[in-house]
Design a protein around this motif. Structure first.
Motif, PDB file in Angstrom:
ATOM      1  N   ARG A  55       0.856  -1.185   0.000  1.00  0.00           N
ATOM      2  CA  ARG A  55       0.000   0.000   0.000  1.00  0.00           C
ATOM      3  C   ARG A  55       0.892   1.234   0.000  1.00  0.00           C
ATOM      4  O   ARG A  55       1.913   1.268   0.660  1.00  0.00           O
ATOM      5  CB  ARG A  55      -0.888   0.037   1.238  1.00  0.00           C
ATOM      6  CG  ARG A  55      -1.989  -0.947   1.188  1.00  0.00           C
ATOM      7  CD  ARG A  55      -3.173  -0.455   2.037  1.00  0.00           C
ATOM      8  NE  ARG A  55      -4.282  -1.369   1.880  1.00  0.00           N
ATOM      9  CZ  ARG A  55      -5.171  -1.306   0.903  1.00  0.00           C
ATOM     10  NH1 ARG A  55      -5.084  -0.356   0.006  1.00  0.00           N
ATOM     11  NH2 ARG A  55      -6.149  -2.174   0.814  1.00  0.00           N
ATOM     12  N   GLY A  56       0.519   2.228  -0.780  1.00  0.00           N
ATOM     13  CA  GLY A  56       1.290   3.466  -0.824  1.00  0.00           C
ATOM     14  C   GLY A  56       1.517   3.943  -2.235  1.00  0.00           C
ATOM     15  O   GLY A  56       0.571   4.251  -2.954  1.00  0.00           O
ATOM     16  N   SER A  57       2.786   3.976  -2.625  1.00  0.00           N
ATOM     17  CA  SER A  57       3.166   4.518  -3.937  1.00  0.00           C
ATOM     18  C   SER A  57       4.131   3.553  -4.627  1.00  0.00           C
ATOM     19  O   SER A  57       4.595   2.594  -4.008  1.00  0.00           O
ATOM     20  CB  SER A  57       3.834   5.879  -3.747  1.00  0.00           C
ATOM     21  OG  SER A  57       5.097   5.706  -3.126  1.00  0.00           O
ATOM     22  N   ASP A  60       7.256   3.064  -2.654  1.00  0.00           N
ATOM     23  CA  ASP A  60       7.153   2.112  -1.547  1.00  0.00           C
ATOM     24  C   ASP A  60       7.378   0.691  -2.037  1.00  0.00           C
ATOM     25  O   ASP A  60       8.035  -0.112  -1.368  1.00  0.00           O
ATOM     26  CB  ASP A  60       5.784   2.225  -0.867  1.00  0.00           C
ATOM     27  CG  ASP A  60       5.571   3.575  -0.201  1.00  0.00           C
ATOM     28  OD1 ASP A  60       6.564   4.143   0.305  1.00  0.00           O
ATOM     29  OD2 ASP A  60       4.425   4.063  -0.195  1.00  0.00           O
ATOM     30  N   GLU A  84      -0.017  -0.566 -10.518  1.00  0.00           N
ATOM     31  CA  GLU A  84      -1.073  -0.417  -9.527  1.00  0.00           C
ATOM     32  C   GLU A  84      -2.141  -1.470  -9.784  1.00  0.00           C
ATOM     33  O   GLU A  84      -2.500  -1.743 -10.926  1.00  0.00           O
ATOM     34  CB  GLU A  84      -1.686   0.980  -9.598  1.00  0.00           C
ATOM     35  CG  GLU A  84      -2.586   1.297  -8.430  1.00  0.00           C
ATOM     36  CD  GLU A  84      -2.985   2.764  -8.399  1.00  0.00           C
ATOM     37  OE1 GLU A  84      -3.311   3.241  -7.306  1.00  0.00           O
ATOM     38  OE2 GLU A  84      -2.971   3.424  -9.448  1.00  0.00           O
ATOM     39  N   GLY A  89      -4.075   2.664  -4.717  1.00  0.00           N
ATOM     40  CA  GLY A  89      -3.112   2.746  -3.632  1.00  0.00           C
ATOM     41  C   GLY A  89      -2.426   1.435  -3.301  1.00  0.00           C
ATOM     42  O   GLY A  89      -1.552   1.392  -2.449  1.00  0.00           O
ATOM     43  N   TRP A  91       0.040  -1.316  -4.751  1.00  0.00           N
ATOM     44  CA  TRP A  91       1.011  -1.481  -5.833  1.00  0.00           C
ATOM     45  C   TRP A  91       1.604  -2.876  -5.801  1.00  0.00           C
ATOM     46  O   TRP A  91       1.870  -3.434  -4.745  1.00  0.00           O
ATOM     47  CB  TRP A  91       2.111  -0.434  -5.730  1.00  0.00           C
ATOM     48  CG  TRP A  91       1.591   0.915  -6.067  1.00  0.00           C
ATOM     49  CD1 TRP A  91       0.972   1.793  -5.234  1.00  0.00           C
ATOM     50  CD2 TRP A  91       1.590   1.518  -7.349  1.00  0.00           C
ATOM     51  NE1 TRP A  91       0.593   2.911  -5.926  1.00  0.00           N
ATOM     52  CE2 TRP A  91       0.967   2.772  -7.225  1.00  0.00           C
ATOM     53  CE3 TRP A  91       2.067   1.128  -8.592  1.00  0.00           C
ATOM     54  CZ2 TRP A  91       0.811   3.632  -8.294  1.00  0.00           C
ATOM     55  CZ3 TRP A  91       1.915   1.985  -9.659  1.00  0.00           C
ATOM     56  CH2 TRP A  91       1.284   3.232  -9.506  1.00  0.00           C
TER      57      TRP A  91
END
Length: 108
Positions: A55-57, A60, A84, A89, A91
């Motif tokens: 979770r994140g970008s 990350d 994604e 959110g 990835w």
């Protein structure tokens, strides 16, 4: 018409060379795993693949791959895919792990 045919064939054949890379030497091994390009993988022994969902970008996901490559004892890694998932959110990343060059090749 004849010139258009030769032009099309020439462009098609020259485009095929874009998919070939010239082998490059990988960077010197360090204490931590390093990301390398496809051109730098020539001759390196493959250790396996690694996949993560984070979770994140995308950053990350890249950091998680780097951390797990270190844990696995890989000297180098190359990203195969970072994408994604259908959930915003979240990835997904996949990388190939590589070891160091065999001792016989590093002396040449």
């Amino acid at each position: 018409m004849r010139y258009a045919f030769f032009l099309a064939v020439s462009l098609l054949l020259s485009g095929c060379s874009a998919f070939q890379t010239t082998p490059e030497a990988p960077p010197a091994p360090t204490r931590h795993s390093q990301e390398i390009t496809r051109a730098q993988t020539y001759g390196l022994p493959k250790m396996g693949t690694l996949s993560v969902s984070v979770r994140g970008s995308p950053d990350d996901a890249e950091r998680e791959i780097a951390a797990r490559a270190n844990q696995a004892g890989a000297v180098y890694y190359q990203f195969v895919m970072i994408d994604e998932t259908v959930m915003p959110g979240l990835w997904y990343a996949t990388a190939t792990l590589y070891g160091a060059l065999p001792a016989a090749r590093t002396q040449q």
